[in-house]
Scaffold this motif. Structure first.
Motif, PDB file in Angstrom:
ATOM      1  N   PRO A  48       4.950  -5.190  16.499  1.00 27.30           N
ATOM      2  CA  PRO A  48       5.597  -5.040  17.537  1.00 27.30           C
ATOM      3  C   PRO A  48       6.328  -3.455  17.525  1.00 27.30           C
ATOM      4  O   PRO A  48       6.522  -3.078  18.580  1.00 27.30           O
ATOM      5  CB  PRO A  48       6.893  -6.008  17.784  1.00 27.30           C
ATOM      6  N   TYR A  49       6.577  -3.030  16.342  1.00 20.37           N
ATOM      7  CA  TYR A  49       7.241  -1.746  16.231  1.00 20.37           C
ATOM      8  C   TYR A  49       5.923  -0.760  16.104  1.00 20.37           C
ATOM      9  O   TYR A  49       6.003   0.509  16.271  1.00 20.37           O
ATOM     10  CB  TYR A  49       8.037  -1.565  15.044  1.00 20.37           C
ATOM     11  N   GLY A  50       4.922  -1.192  16.297  1.00 16.56           N
ATOM     12  CA  GLY A  50       3.615  -0.204  16.046  1.00 16.56           C
ATOM     13  C   GLY A  50       2.955  -0.050  14.720  1.00 16.56           C
ATOM     14  O   GLY A  50       1.783   0.789  14.770  1.00 16.56           O
ATOM     15  N   PHE A  51       3.543  -0.683  13.748  1.00 15.69           N
ATOM     16  CA  PHE A  51       3.040  -0.519  12.719  1.00 15.69           C
ATOM     17  C   PHE A  51       1.916  -1.211  12.247  1.00 15.69           C
ATOM     18  O   PHE A  51       1.703  -2.503  12.769  1.00 15.69           O
ATOM     19  CB  PHE A  51       4.015  -0.666  11.399  1.00 15.69           C
ATOM     20  N   SER A  52       0.948  -1.035  11.234  1.00 17.19           N
ATOM     21  CA  SER A  52      -0.011  -1.905  10.879  1.00 17.19           C
ATOM     22  C   SER A  52       0.050  -2.731   9.734  1.00 17.19           C
ATOM     23  O   SER A  52       0.266  -2.145   8.722  1.00 17.19           O
ATOM     24  CB  SER A  52      -1.295  -0.844  10.637  1.00 17.19           C
ATOM     25  N   ALA A  53       0.223  -4.041   9.747  1.00 18.87           N
ATOM     26  CA  ALA A  53       0.106  -4.774   8.448  1.00 18.87           C
ATOM     27  C   ALA A  53      -0.845  -4.382   7.823  1.00 18.87           C
ATOM     28  O   ALA A  53      -0.671  -4.629   6.407  1.00 18.87           O
ATOM     29  CB  ALA A  53       0.403  -6.138   9.153  1.00 18.87           C
ATOM     30  N   ALA A  54      -2.278  -4.575   8.301  1.00 23.56           N
ATOM     31  CA  ALA A  54      -3.528  -4.534   7.497  1.00 23.56           C
ATOM     32  C   ALA A  54      -3.318  -3.165   6.689  1.00 23.56           C
ATOM     33  O   ALA A  54      -3.834  -3.176   5.422  1.00 23.56           O
ATOM     34  CB  ALA A  54      -4.384  -4.314   8.473  1.00 23.56           C
ATOM     35  N   ALA A  55      -2.728  -2.198   7.088  1.00 22.51           N
ATOM     36  CA  ALA A  55      -2.710  -0.680   6.543  1.00 22.51           C
ATOM     37  C   ALA A  55      -1.801  -1.226   5.185  1.00 22.51           C
ATOM     38  O   ALA A  55      -1.973  -0.580   4.231  1.00 22.51           O
ATOM     39  CB  ALA A  55      -2.252   0.386   7.535  1.00 22.51           C
ATOM     40  N   ALA A  56      -0.473  -1.932   5.396  1.00 16.74           N
ATOM     41  CA  ALA A  56       0.194  -1.913   4.195  1.00 16.74           C
ATOM     42  C   ALA A  56      -0.232  -2.909   3.082  1.00 16.74           C
ATOM     43  O   ALA A  56      -0.099  -2.852   2.141  1.00 16.74           O
ATOM     44  CB  ALA A  56       1.379  -2.505   4.578  1.00 16.74           C
ATOM     45  N   ILE A  57      -1.178  -3.940   3.563  1.00 14.64           N
ATOM     46  CA  ILE A  57      -1.756  -4.823   2.821  1.00 14.64           C
ATOM     47  C   ILE A  57      -2.810  -4.292   2.066  1.00 14.64           C
ATOM     48  O   ILE A  57      -3.272  -4.859   1.031  1.00 14.64           O
ATOM     49  CB  ILE A  57      -2.166  -6.251   3.612  1.00 14.64           C
ATOM     50  N   SER A  58      -3.487  -3.241   2.629  1.00 14.72           N
ATOM     51  CA  SER A  58      -4.796  -2.827   1.909  1.00 14.72           C
ATOM     52  C   SER A  58      -4.583  -1.731   0.723  1.00 14.72           C
ATOM     53  O   SER A  58      -5.631  -1.527   0.256  1.00 14.72           O
ATOM     54  CB  SER A  58      -5.673  -2.078   3.111  1.00 14.72           C
ATOM     55  N   THR A  59      -3.277  -1.590   0.599  1.00 14.84           N
ATOM     56  CA  THR A  59      -3.042  -0.473  -0.713  1.00 14.84           C
ATOM     57  C   THR A  59      -1.903  -1.158  -1.463  1.00 14.84           C
ATOM     58  O   THR A  59      -1.477  -2.159  -1.050  1.00 14.84           O
ATOM     59  CB  THR A  59      -2.452   0.819  -0.164  1.00 14.84           C
ATOM     60  N   THR A  60      -1.545  -0.456  -2.406  1.00 11.63           N
ATOM     61  CA  THR A  60      -0.761  -0.963  -3.535  1.00 11.63           C
ATOM     62  C   THR A  60       0.353   0.076  -3.684  1.00 11.63           C
ATOM     63  O   THR A  60       0.066   1.317  -3.711  1.00 11.63           O
ATOM     64  CB  THR A  60      -1.251  -1.636  -4.717  1.00 11.63           C
ATOM     65  N   ARG A  61       1.439  -0.182  -4.625  1.00  9.81           N
ATOM     66  CA  ARG A  61       2.356   0.595  -5.181  1.00  9.81           C
ATOM     67  C   ARG A  61       1.676   1.477  -6.058  1.00  9.81           C
ATOM     68  O   ARG A  61       2.073   2.640  -6.118  1.00  9.81           O
ATOM     69  CB  ARG A  61       3.463  -0.260  -5.778  1.00  9.81           C
ATOM     70  N   GLU A  62       0.965   0.899  -6.910  1.00 14.51           N
ATOM     71  CA  GLU A  62       0.369   1.686  -8.132  1.00 14.51           C
ATOM     72  C   GLU A  62      -0.474   2.751  -7.390  1.00 14.51           C
ATOM     73  O   GLU A  62      -0.378   3.691  -7.870  1.00 14.51           O
ATOM     74  CB  GLU A  62      -0.739   0.873  -8.894  1.00 14.51           C
ATOM     75  N   LYS A  63      -1.158   2.484  -6.285  1.00 11.40           N
ATOM     76  CA  LYS A  63      -2.120   3.681  -5.783  1.00 11.40           C
ATOM     77  C   LYS A  63      -1.512   4.666  -5.120  1.00 11.40           C
ATOM     78  O   LYS A  63      -1.730   5.781  -5.245  1.00 11.40           O
ATOM     79  CB  LYS A  63      -3.002   2.788  -4.699  1.00 11.40           C
ATOM     80  N   GLN A  64      -0.553   4.413  -4.220  1.00 12.08           N
ATOM     81  CA  GLN A  64       0.625   5.171  -3.307  1.00 12.08           C
ATOM     82  C   GLN A  64       1.327   5.998  -4.455  1.00 12.08           C
ATOM     83  O   GLN A  64       1.427   7.202  -4.132  1.00 12.08           O
ATOM     84  CB  GLN A  64       1.566   4.510  -2.791  1.00 12.08           C
ATOM     85  N   CYS A  65       1.883   5.431  -5.717  1.00 15.35           N
ATOM     86  CA  CYS A  65       2.568   6.472  -6.597  1.00 15.35           C
ATOM     87  C   CYS A  65       1.793   7.353  -7.533  1.00 15.35           C
ATOM     88  O   CYS A  65       2.086   8.376  -7.892  1.00 15.35           O
ATOM     89  CB  CYS A  65       3.321   5.213  -7.513  1.00 15.35           C
ATOM     90  N   ALA A  66       0.465   7.010  -7.457  1.00 17.82           N
ATOM     91  CA  ALA A  66      -0.586   7.863  -8.204  1.00 17.82           C
ATOM     92  C   ALA A  66      -1.168   8.956  -7.258  1.00 17.82           C
ATOM     93  O   ALA A  66      -1.678   9.882  -7.709  1.00 17.82           O
ATOM     94  CB  ALA A  66      -1.748   7.012  -8.840  1.00 17.82           C
ATOM     95  N   ALA A  67      -0.913   8.709  -5.940  1.00 16.17           N
ATOM     96  CA  ALA A  67      -1.497  10.143  -4.942  1.00 16.17           C
ATOM     97  C   ALA A  67      -0.457  11.141  -5.091  1.00 16.17           C
ATOM     98  O   ALA A  67       0.396  11.088  -5.341  1.00 16.17           O
ATOM     99  CB  ALA A  67      -1.286   9.435  -3.438  1.00 16.17           C
ATOM    100  N   GLN A  68      -1.348  12.396  -5.047  1.00 18.40           N
ATOM    101  CA  GLN A  68      -0.826  13.619  -5.196  1.00 18.40           C
ATOM    102  C   GLN A  68      -0.465  14.137  -3.801  1.00 18.40           C
ATOM    103  O   GLN A  68      -1.224  13.794  -2.908  1.00 18.40           O
ATOM    104  CB  GLN A  68      -1.570  14.631  -5.911  1.00 18.40           C
TER     105      GLN A  68
END
Length: 283
Positions: free
Chosen positions: A263-283
């Motif tokens: 309802p705030y406009g965010f995508s649940a699928a976007a958050a579910i499709s990635t992980t902390r490990e991937k995000q922390c490794a991104a430059q």
């Protein structure tokens, strides 16, 4: 005998290590019990809708605090209270014990991941710029701002947008630290800055509320990555973070997570499709 002595010494060291880990775990586990006892968790937020917001009566809302409130409730912590903080002060405040968790669109970066214990991803977004109607300076990227010697861009102090602008070559004196969204919008309207940068959803929320036909949104900013945040905990509170992750995963699986953030406009699928490990490794 000497060999046995070496083995015994190694066993003793291993046992000491186990005791140290056990002691750390107990201290770590005690954090959740502390929060249960006091009845609330202290959140750091930025008052940047739709990520976070504080109503006139002081009630905390927004996608990130709403997720945190539900997770903590499932953990036996009945409520959350919030303090508004600049992005640059959030991690120092967390490390100093002024907050229990940061829930503020604090996007995961390698340097931040080294400083805090993030949960799995909660909110994902791209970057945007607010400019005057017609985009008179033709901005499409932070590099475009850098190339124009007269251009000034506003961004939250210590936030991702400030860093992106500086990394793109915008000189420090042309990156203006703006305390909040309303101030940034007014500075664009008054011509004190040529662009104000925030995540897409935050900019869209500002523009919708302003209802000013003389403003325009540039989104997404070319060359800027898509980021995800997570609830950020003190490094010594990893057991609390892990307990948070367990309940967050259950909410993602059940669909309750989507019901809170979409309802705030965010995508649940976007958050579910990635992980902390991937995000922390991104430059």
């Amino acid at each position: 005998m000497r060999k046995m002595g070496i083995l015994a010494g190694a066993a003793g060291l291993a046992f000491a290590a186990v005791l140290a880990v056990s002691a750390t775990a107990k201290a770590d586990d005690a954090k959740l019990e502390q929060l249960k006892a006091q009845g609330f968790a202290r959140l750091a937020i930025a008052n940047e809708p739709p990520y976070t917001a504080v109503a006139a009566d002081g009630k905390v809302s927004g996608a990130a605090p709403d997720v945190a409130r539900e997770v903590f409730k499932r953990l036996g912590v009945e409520d959350v209270v919030a303090s508004i903080s600049e992005y640059g002060a959030m991690i120092p405040g967390l490390q100093a014990g002024r907050f229990d968790v940061v829930t503020a669109g604090l996007f995961m970066k390698p340097e931040r991941c080294a400083a805090v214990a993030y949960s799995e991803p909660v909110l994902c977004d791209a970057e945007a710029m607010l400019v005057k109607k017609g985009n008179p300076k033709g901005f499409k990227s932070y590099e475009d701002v850098a190339k124009d010697p007269s251009a000034r861009i506003g961004a939250p102090g210590g936030g991702t947008e400030e860093k992106l602008a500086l990394n793109a070559g915008v000189p420090r004196d042309r990156v203006i630290v703006v305390p909040d969204g309303q101030s940034g919008l007014k500075m664009v309207q008054d011509g004190r800055i040529d662009a104000y940068s925030l995540p897409v959803l935050s900019i869209n929320d500002l523009v919708q509320k302003a209802n000013d036909p003389n403003l325009e949104v540039i989104a997404p900013v070319e060359g800027a990555p898509v980021y995800c945040d997570g609830a950020a905990f003190n490094k010594k509170d990893t057991a609390l973070r892990d307990a948070f992750d367990v309940e967050l995963a259950k909410m993602k699986e059940s669909g309750e997570f989507a019901k809170i953030i979409e309802p705030y406009g965010f995508s649940a699928a976007a958050a579910i499709s990635t992980t902390r490990e991937k995000q922390c490794a991104a430059q």
